[in-house]
Enzyme design. Structure first.
Site: not given
Length: 805
Positions: A354, A532-533, A538, A640, A644
């Protein structure tokens, strides 16, 4: 199996009342909301048990191959709506609760949101369990029943504060305790040689006890099991120590056991934290392997054929110790020779990678492995020796005093998969390049997916109803039927209804935030969302820098037309991740300043609701206008959340990273707001000395923002609060925030212009929904079943009676 039959409202109301009386010991006039929720849940759970038992019987009858999905996280969220939807009981449940004088929505919202995961990894596991059941593939999910899941997040003066998550303070109604299913898990001690046998003499033992939650698929046709392990002491209470007055010694076994299954992801920045993390990983992995072998031997008698009946999927490196543990069981308990044990284990095991982040590929100190798992330390040496003999010693499992768990998982797996096309290519080319050369063809791709039952059908009723009216009701388990919406994208009535659905979802989110946090949102503004975390790759920080730059633009040009925006951030930072927590603090400080500015607050608002979880996502995602997928190219394995958002009608602004690449291919390049460097360009840029400082010098807009933050404009009570954060960005900026900033800012202005064309934007949103049906987790699981597990659906077979455990 046929669809589950549906009781009428009167029958279901009677079932709720029966549980209220017999299970809760209450009558209706004196029942609390908790009592009503428990009774509703038990009535729904009753309906799950029959398909659960029937699925198990059919699996035993067929002697079918089972999938065992091992994951440290299962972010299941609330289950009432999930179960009601999959049983087609949502309308009946609502009407029954109304008939009993209860608010169904309020009762559902009262359910604790089990935080048994940190983000995408755990939610993916939950989606996969839903799809395995929907497809009728026999499966067990295996994980840990954390007493406290991921922490609850609170803000104090903008800083993240962590408190214990308490989902088990109330009874977890969906689970069945299995006291008869328990296994010893051993740690420490020493290893001795006795003849031709190696004997492990452990120093500590805890017991893994099973708790089962049935996972029912769409229309109740099949149900699988999520089995979570709780730790308990092997000696319930040391009475002798207690009677001597040594009360700490008397309670020590219980304290050790409870510690193992107490908290998800304890801080591992200390040696004792590392030891606990390793013990957790071995605890649930060993229990799961012992359990699946017990089940295999109840049906078969030749462990040589284990891979014909068992497929074990490792969700990331957390269960990588499964390879050595399975080899240990085969050698020490069943007399296998080493090379045969390795071959049989490899035939069962597959590994999902991942991440390309080096720090996320676990490495344990070799002395820690040797001390906590001395037998496994020796077995890993045997595995490495077998690997050298097969493929050469270019890649080592032991290196620089560490055990590399990614390499161990790779060597012990017959298949290794990435989770998006780009990610799988990068896995081959970068992190596992040498292993890919040594074992050609072992790495394959399985792009992630999401369950449409939860992430559209359940969480977005207005859009669900529009889709049903437009293309029929067969799409929830055949999501590519959404392509039928393409024919309606130029239908004015359809576009109007699509916009009405989005408006309703935005109003619902605004009402929830107002009630919970006292925040008032402008629902006519663009809801620009990044959830998101919190992690540097990110790039929530880049989003925030653009927000400050936009604030400056609005203030500098008060008469210019501006597209109003509500910038919504949500997510948690790991307790030990100092920079991520600093970014959270900065977001909240910027929000305080911007939201109080009378010159801009009607055009720009920043919102950061605390304690992001699955239930919050179910409100935020349907209400989103713009999906922020802005990670540094080459760092996000898949994502993901991007799927969504697109499924719920939110166009994407993003880089060519992870599954963004495939989303862009599905929706069309012209319908995706692309910016930033590619993964190859990122790698090249990092080789250039001083690239961040040059990027700042070349961008007056960015330089101004960084100076505002550095000088304390947003932290007037502590002027130098963010000086270190800014300096680190200019001096290091490994994730290239500075290099992508101008491209991001300019692309956001393209988004502004597109959103100003309201009908054009709504058409773009609807186009996203119509074209991303490929991202169903049903499609993903079908790929795993075909390409990795070699399993088939059993949902159409006959039955014989067998116990569900």
């Amino acid at each position: 199996m046929p669809d589950q039959s549906i009781p009428d409202v009167n029958e279901f109301s009677a079932a709720i009342l029966r549980h209220l009386k017999q299970s809760l010991g209450k009558d209706a006039p004196h029942a609390s909301r908790y009592d009503w929720r428990m009774s509703l849940s038990l009535a729904l759970r009753d309906m799950v048990v029959d398909p659960w038992f029937e699925s198990t019987r059919r699996t035993y009858e067929a002697r079918g191959k089972r999938v065992y999905y091992l994951s440290m996280e299962f972010l299941i969220g609330r289950l009432i709506e999930d179960v009601a939807v999959n049983l087609r009981m949502e309308d009946v449940a609502q009407e029954a609760m109304a008939a009993l004088g209860q608010d169904y929505a309020a009762v559902v919202a009262d359910e604790p949101d089990a935080a048994l995961g940190n983000g995408g990894l755990g939610r993916l596991a939950a989606c996969f369990m839903d799809s395995l059941a929907t497809l009728g593939i026999p499966a067990y999910g295996y994980g840990i029943r954390y007493e406290h899941g991921l922490f609850e997040q609170h803000f104090e003066k903008g800083r993240q504060i962590e408190t214990a998550e308490t989902w088990l303070e109330q009874r977890h109604v969906w689970e069945f305790e299995r006291p008869e299913v328990s296994y010893p898990i051993r740690f420490g001690g020493h290893v001795s040689e006795e003849g031709d046998k190696t004997i492990w003499h452990p120093a500590e033992t805890v017991i893994a006890s099973a708790y089962d939650t049935p996972v029912v698929g769409w229309r109740g046709r099949w149900a699988n099991t999520l089995r979570l392990w709780a730790a308990r002491p092997d000696i319930s209470f040391d009475l002798e120590s207690f009677n001597r007055g040594d009360y700490l010694a008397a309670s020590a076994p219980e304290a050790l056991a409870r510690t193992i299954s107490r908290v998800l992801y304890p801080d591992d920045t200390t040696d004792i934290g590392k030891e606990l993390r390793l013990k957790q990983e071995y605890f649930f992995t060993s229990a799961s392997l012992q359990d699946l072998i017990r089940r295999f031997l109840s049906e078969e008698d030749d462990l040589e054929t284990l891979a014909d009946h068992v497929a074990i999927q490792l969700n990331d490196t957390h269960p990588a110790i499964a390879g050595p543990e399975l080899v240990r069981i085969l050698i020490d308990e069943h007399g296998f020779e080493v090379s045969r044990a390795i071959a049989v284990a490899r035939g069962c095991l597959a590994y999902t990678n991942h991440t390309l982040l080096p720090e996320a590929l676990e490495r344990w100190p070799e002395d820690l492995i040797a001390r906590v798992l001395p037998r496994h330390h020796r077995i890993i040496q045997l595995i490495e020796a077998a690997h050298f003999a097969e493929a050469g010693d270019a890649v080592r499992i032991f290196e620089h005093g560490e055990v590399k768990m990614g390499e161990l998982a790779f060597v012990m797996a017959h298949r290794v998969n990435g989770v998006s096309a780009l990610h799988s290519d990068l896995v081959r080319e970068t992190v596992f390049a040498d292993l890919n050369a040594a074992y050609p063809g072992r790495i394959i791709n399985q792009t992630n997916g999401i369950t449409p039952r939860r992430w559209l059908y359940s969480c977005n009723p207005p859009l669900r109803n529009l889709i049903n009216d437009t293309i029929g009701t067969a799409w929830p388990d055949d999501l590519e039927q959404l392509q039928g919406l393409n024919a309606h994208l130029d239908d004015a009535a359809f576009i109007d209804r699509f916009q009405s659905a989005k408006d309703a979802n935005k109003a619902r989110l605004a009402a929830w935030l107002h009630d919970r946090d006292g925040v008032t949102l402008n629902t006519d503004a663009m809801f620009d969302v990044q959830i998101k975390r919190i992690h540097e790759y990110k790039r929530q920080l880049m989003n925030l820098l653009e927000t400050v730059a936009l604030w400056n633009e609005i203030r500098d040009n008060p008469g210019a037309h501006q597209t109003p925006r509500v910038k919504i951030f949500a997510g948690k930072a790991a307790p030990g991740y100092v920079v991520a927590k600093e970014i959270i603090h900065l977001i909240n400080d910027v929000a305080t300043m911007i939201n109080a500015d009378p010159a801009t607050r009607d055009l720009l608002q920043v919102v950061y609701p605390e304690n992001y979880n699955v239930s919050m996502a179910e409100l935020l995602i349907p209400a989103t206008d713009l999906s922020e997928q802005i990670s540094t190219a080459g760092k996000e394995a898949s994502g993901t959340g991007n799927m969504k958002f697109a499924l719920n009608g939110a166009p994407t602004i993003g880089t060519l990273d992870g599954a963004n690449v495939e989303i862009r291919e599905c929706v069309g390049a012209e319908n995706f707001f692309l910016f930033g460097l590619t993964a190859a360009q990122v790698a090249e840029r990092r080789l250039e000395p001083g690239y961040a400082a040059r990027a700042v010098d070349a961008s007056p807009r960015l330089g101004r923002v960084l100076e505002q933050i550095r000088s304390g404009v947003f932290s007037p009570g502590q002027k130098d609060r963010y000086a270190g954060l800014v300096a680190g960005l200019i001096e290091h900026d490994y994730f290239l925030v500075t290099c992508d900033f101008d491209s991001y800012f300019d692309t956001q202005r393209t988004v502004d212009a597109a959103f100003a064309d309201h009908r054009g934007w709504t058409r773009l949103a609807a186009l996203n929904t119509a074209r991303v049906g490929w991202f169903s987790s049903d499609r993903t699981i079908s790929g795993y079943a075909r390409d990795i597990w070699n399993v088939s659906s059993l949902s159409g077979q006959g039955s014989t009676r067998r116990d569900v455990a």
